[in-house]
Design a protein around this motif. Structure first.
Motif, PDB file in Angstrom:
ATOM      1  N   CYS A  19       0.821  -1.207   0.000  1.00  0.00           N
ATOM      2  CA  CYS A  19       0.000   0.000   0.000  1.00  0.00           C
ATOM      3  C   CYS A  19       0.859   1.262   0.000  1.00  0.00           C
ATOM      4  N   SER A  20       0.513   2.199  -0.864  1.00  0.00           N
ATOM      5  CA  SER A  20       1.132   3.525  -0.805  1.00  0.00           C
ATOM      6  C   SER A  20       0.895   4.096   0.584  1.00  0.00           C
ATOM      7  N   GLU A  41      12.464   3.548  -4.577  1.00  0.00           N
ATOM      8  CA  GLU A  41      11.233   3.379  -5.342  1.00  0.00           C
ATOM      9  C   GLU A  41      11.339   4.017  -6.732  1.00  0.00           C
ATOM     10  N   ARG A  44       8.923   7.477  -7.498  1.00  0.00           N
ATOM     11  CA  ARG A  44       9.387   8.799  -7.047  1.00  0.00           C
ATOM     12  C   ARG A  44      10.593   9.259  -7.863  1.00  0.00           C
ATOM     13  N   ARG A  87       9.551  -1.478  -4.075  1.00  0.00           N
ATOM     14  CA  ARG A  87       8.713  -1.803  -5.241  1.00  0.00           C
ATOM     15  C   ARG A  87       9.536  -2.574  -6.273  1.00  0.00           C
ATOM     16  N   ASP A  91       5.144  -4.554  -9.659  1.00  0.00           N
ATOM     17  CA  ASP A  91       4.259  -3.434  -9.331  1.00  0.00           C
ATOM     18  C   ASP A  91       3.839  -2.695 -10.601  1.00  0.00           C
ATOM     19  N   SER A 126      -0.972  12.272   1.658  1.00  0.00           N
ATOM     20  CA  SER A 126      -0.723  12.719   0.287  1.00  0.00           C
ATOM     21  C   SER A 126       0.432  13.701   0.321  1.00  0.00           C
ATOM     22  N   ARG A 130       2.577  12.035  -4.337  1.00  0.00           N
ATOM     23  CA  ARG A 130       1.538  11.040  -4.059  1.00  0.00           C
ATOM     24  C   ARG A 130       0.231  11.816  -3.926  1.00  0.00           C
ATOM     25  N   ALA A 137      -5.031   3.999  -2.703  1.00  0.00           N
ATOM     26  CA  ALA A 137      -3.907   3.226  -2.180  1.00  0.00           C
ATOM     27  C   ALA A 137      -4.356   1.828  -1.769  1.00  0.00           C
ATOM     28  N   GLU A 140      -4.850  -0.232  -4.858  1.00  0.00           N
ATOM     29  CA  GLU A 140      -3.542  -0.655  -5.348  1.00  0.00           C
ATOM     30  C   GLU A 140      -3.045  -1.873  -4.556  1.00  0.00           C
TER      31      GLU A 140
END
Length: 183
Positions: A19-20, A41, A44, A87, A91, A126, A130, A137, A140
């Motif tokens: 999860c984000s 990641e 980003r 990740r 993903d 957030s 993001r 999230a 996802e």
């Protein structure tokens, strides 16, 4: 106990996904501070490099993430000991599949199990990179819960615990950083 110096490729390449806003990047930073080899990641990094933005071109963003994940995997082959990825290619492939875009799986693998960060509303926030909300999230996370097993990976859900407890949980599964090994 694993002897990581003798391990090659996928069996020492561990993925933290999920999860984000579930604390993955914070955990990766803590593992790196303890001496573990890590890969940041891709998402980003794509944004910081001026690549496609998911809120404007999700497919382009995911393809850029997939390309970075492949580069990271290739670069990790030269590192010793366990390597921890924030990740993975799976993903990005999962996101592309969710858009109806079928892309061939990469010719490389990671270790199984994959460690998933569960939805954790108390951590989620957030930010400029993001922009989606907690509901997206969680969606996802649900997609990834199916994607990793479909790609042949077992999944372990990380505990909702302090960073130190999560570091200990991960190290109990993957072993110490390369420099801390005993021979």
């Amino acid at each position: 106990m694993h002897i990581f110096g003798k391990m090659k490729g996928m069996e020492r390449f561990f993925v933290l996904s999920g999860c984000s806003g579930g604390g993955k990047s914070t955990l990766i930073a803590a593992l790196a501070a303890r001496g573990h080899a890590t890969m940041a990641e891709p998402g980003r990094r794509v944004l910081r490099a001026g690549g496609p933005k998911p809120w404007e071109d999700m497919a382009g963003f995911l393809r850029a993430c997939l390309a970075l994940a492949a580069e990271d995997h290739a670069r990790a082959l030269s590192l010793e000991g366990p390597v921890i990825f924030d990740r993975s290619a799976i993903d990005a492939l999962s996101g592309l599949a969710g858009l109806g875009e079928v892309v061939a799986a990469p010719g490389f693998r990671y270790a199984s199990p994959v460690f998933l960060a569960p939805p954790w509303p108390e951590l989620f926030a957030s930010d400029p990179e993001r922009r989606h909300g907690f509901e997206a999230a969680v969606a996802e996370y649900e997609r990834l819960l199916g994607a990793f097993p479909a790609a042949g990976y077992a999944v372990e859900i990380m505990p909702k615990a302090s960073v130190a407890e999560r570091v200990a949980w991960i190290e109990a599964r993957i072993g110490p950083p390369a420099g801390a090994q005993q021979g």
